[in-house]
Each structure stands twice: as structure tokens, then as C-alpha cells.
Write an enzyme that holds these catalytic residues in place. Structure first.
Site, short mmCIF file in Angstrom:
data_model
loop_
_atom_site.label_atom_id
_atom_site.label_comp_id
_atom_site.label_asym_id
_atom_site.label_seq_id
_atom_site.Cartn_x
_atom_site.Cartn_y
_atom_site.Cartn_z
N ASP A 27 -38.06 57.43 18.62
CA ASP A 27 -39.32 56.68 18.98
C ASP A 27 -40.46 57.76 18.72
OD1 ASP A 27 -38.22 57.75 21.51
OD2 ASP A 27 -40.27 58.26 21.61
N ASP A 67 -43.70 59.24 20.05
CA ASP A 67 -44.09 59.68 21.46
C ASP A 67 -45.44 59.01 21.77
OD1 ASP A 67 -42.86 60.80 23.84
OD2 ASP A 67 -44.52 62.23 23.94
#
Ligand SMILES: [Zn+2]
Length: 277
Positions: A215, A217
Site C-alpha cells: 500500500d 502509506d
């Protein structure tokens, strides 16, 4: 003869489909490791797999007994360790699916036992000496090279180098924390890379981390921020690919006795006060 020469600390997805896996339990002076060790052969090498969070993934990052994990691996003969882990990307170009092999680490953990040399008597009454380990370059150069070559061999354009900042967790970063990490020039953020690398160094083990970005952040994106669900989904999509890279890297690691990296000589000239397994 040793049970294994190479260790892989990761999830069960890395060994569960191997044909011949032997499960052994190992106790250590530091308590029990996260789970049994699972021994199997990969690329002609004997490998000990250890599920970092336990096979049911029940241990949060701050409750993992890192000291027991590394000690257990060494005690069965392991001298080189690969530590794959999921991370958040701190730069927009390090999006989900990026594989980054860091060359630096920053410790922002808070509560973890991170040394074997802490002056506390061991079960046998001996007291380890104080030992300040060299850690300017936290990762084994040979293990990093093997990991990067393996990734490129599988047409995964892995990022060579970068800084892994390790937070305490289990929560993800706030937006402000994440922006601060990014502003320092750090690359990815995770929860398990420390003290794993430091403890490996203290035991004279070669260690490299393979970080898979699951992902962006919170500070690197503009949406809702990272969710646990997203992380699991991206990791699940890439675990097979990461397993192939790991196995190729295992095969590319030098023979234990042929290492020239210097990781094993970290204690030369020191009286440790503890006997390494
Ligand atoms: Zn090394």
C-alpha cells in the site's frame, strides 16, 4: 550435520506447498520462537522456515519473540537468513507490488528486546558481556545481491536499496507520521524489520530483508489511508511471485563456508560471555 543452513522468516505461504516438510520444535534461552521450524529442501539447499507471526498469524509485531526466532534458527545450523515482509511505500513511485531490497534501516520501535547482550543473567547463570555491534550497514551484501538477482531473473524490477523505517505498530502511521518519514527520505515503512536485522548481526548471521509494498502509506497518498484489508489483498496477489524469488535467492546464496561478506566474523576479538548455539 546441521538441520538447515538457510532460514526464511515469513508466512506459511512460503513453505506450505513444499513436498517434504519436517516440523521441529526448538526451545531457546530466550523462550519459544513464534512457531515450530519447518525444514525443507529448496534449490538443493536445506532451509528452515519460521512463520514470523505464528502459523495462525496470531502474534502482532510487538509481541514477536525476535530473539528466540533468530536463536532457534542459528541453533539448527542456519547461517544465512532471508526476511521477507510487507511494507507501506513512502514515495508515490513505490506503489503496491513494488519489491524493494533495503540497504538501511531506521528503528522507531518502542518496546522490543533488541539485543542478546543486555547484562541479564541467562538461565545457566552466565551473564553476557556488553557488546556494541557494528551496524553501519545492517544487511548482508551477498544476501542482498542474491535477492536482487533472483528478482530480476523473474522479471521483477526490484528496487536496489532504500531505507526501511520500522514502527512499533500494530496500528498504521498517522498522516503526520507518514509525511515525516517520507520527508526524511526514507523509502518504506514496516513493523518487523527491527530488531530482526540487529539480532541477526549479533548472532553473526547473514541477513537481508525483501520488502513487498502492499500500500502507499498515509502520507504518500491522498485517499483514506491504508487498511488491513488492502494489505492482505496485495500480499495475497504477490505471495506466489515472492516465493519464486525467495527460492531463487536461496539457490543463489553462497555456500555457508564460502562466504566472504564478513557477517560471521562480527565477534572476532570479543569475549562474548555467552556461547552461541
Ligand atoms: Zn553476510
Amino acid at each position: 550435520m546441521a538441520d538447515a543452513e538457510i532460514g526464511v522468516i515469513g508466512g506459511s505461504g512460503f513453505y506450505s506447498f513444499l513436498d517434504d516438510v519436517t516440523e521441529i520444535t526448538v526451545d531457546t534461552p530466550y523462550g519459544s520462537p513464534s512457531d515450530s521450524l519447518f525444514l525443507g529442501e529448496v534449490a538443493g539447499r536445506q532451509v528452515a522456515f519460521l512463520p514470523r507471526h505464528g502459523r495462525g498469524h496470531h502474534l502482532p509485531p510487538h509481541r514477536i519473540n525476535y530473539r528466540a526466532n533468530l536463536w532457534a534458527l542459528r541453533s539448527v545450523g542456519v547461517r544465512q537468513v532471508l526476511g521477507p515482509c510487507a511494507v507501506g511505500g513512502l514515495r508515490p513511485e513505490y506503489g503496491p507490488g513494488t519489491l524493494l531490497v533495503p540497504d538501511q534501516v531506521v528503528d522507531r520501535t518502542k518496546t522490543r528486546a533488541q539485543t542478546y547482550f543486555d547484562g541479564v543473567p541467562l538461565a545457566d547463570g552466565s551473564i553476557p558481556r556488553v557488546f556494541h555491534l557494528p551496524f553501519a550497514d545492517p544487511y548482508c551484501p551477498a544476501a542482498r545481491t542474491a535477492a536482487l538477482a533472483a528478482a530480476r531473473g523473474r522479471e521483477w524490477d526490484a528496487v536496489d536499496g532504500g531505507t526501511l523505517v520500522v514502527i512499533e505498530g500494530p496500528r498504521f502511521s498517522s498522516r503526520a507520521e507518514s509525511r515525516w518519514h517520507a520527508a526524511q527520505g526514507w523509502s518504506v515503512v514496516g513493523m518487523t524489520g527491527h530488531p530482526e536485522a540487529a539480532l541477526a548481526r549479533e548472532l553473526g548471521l547473514c541477513y537481508a530483508s525483501l520488502t513487498l509494498v502492499t500500500d502507499l502509506d498515509a502520507g504518500a497518498e491522498t485517499g483514506e489511508g491504508v487498511s488491513h484489508h488492502d494489505v492482505l489483498e496485495v500480499f495475497g496477489k504477490n505471495v506466489g511471485r515472492l516465493r519464486e524469488v525467495l527460492f531463487d535467492a536461496v539457490g543463489a546464496l553462497p555456500a555457508t563456508d564460502a562466504r566472504t561478506c564478513g557477517c560471521a566474523e562480527v565477534h572476532d576479538g570479543w569475549k562474548l560471555g555467552i556461547e552461541l548455539p
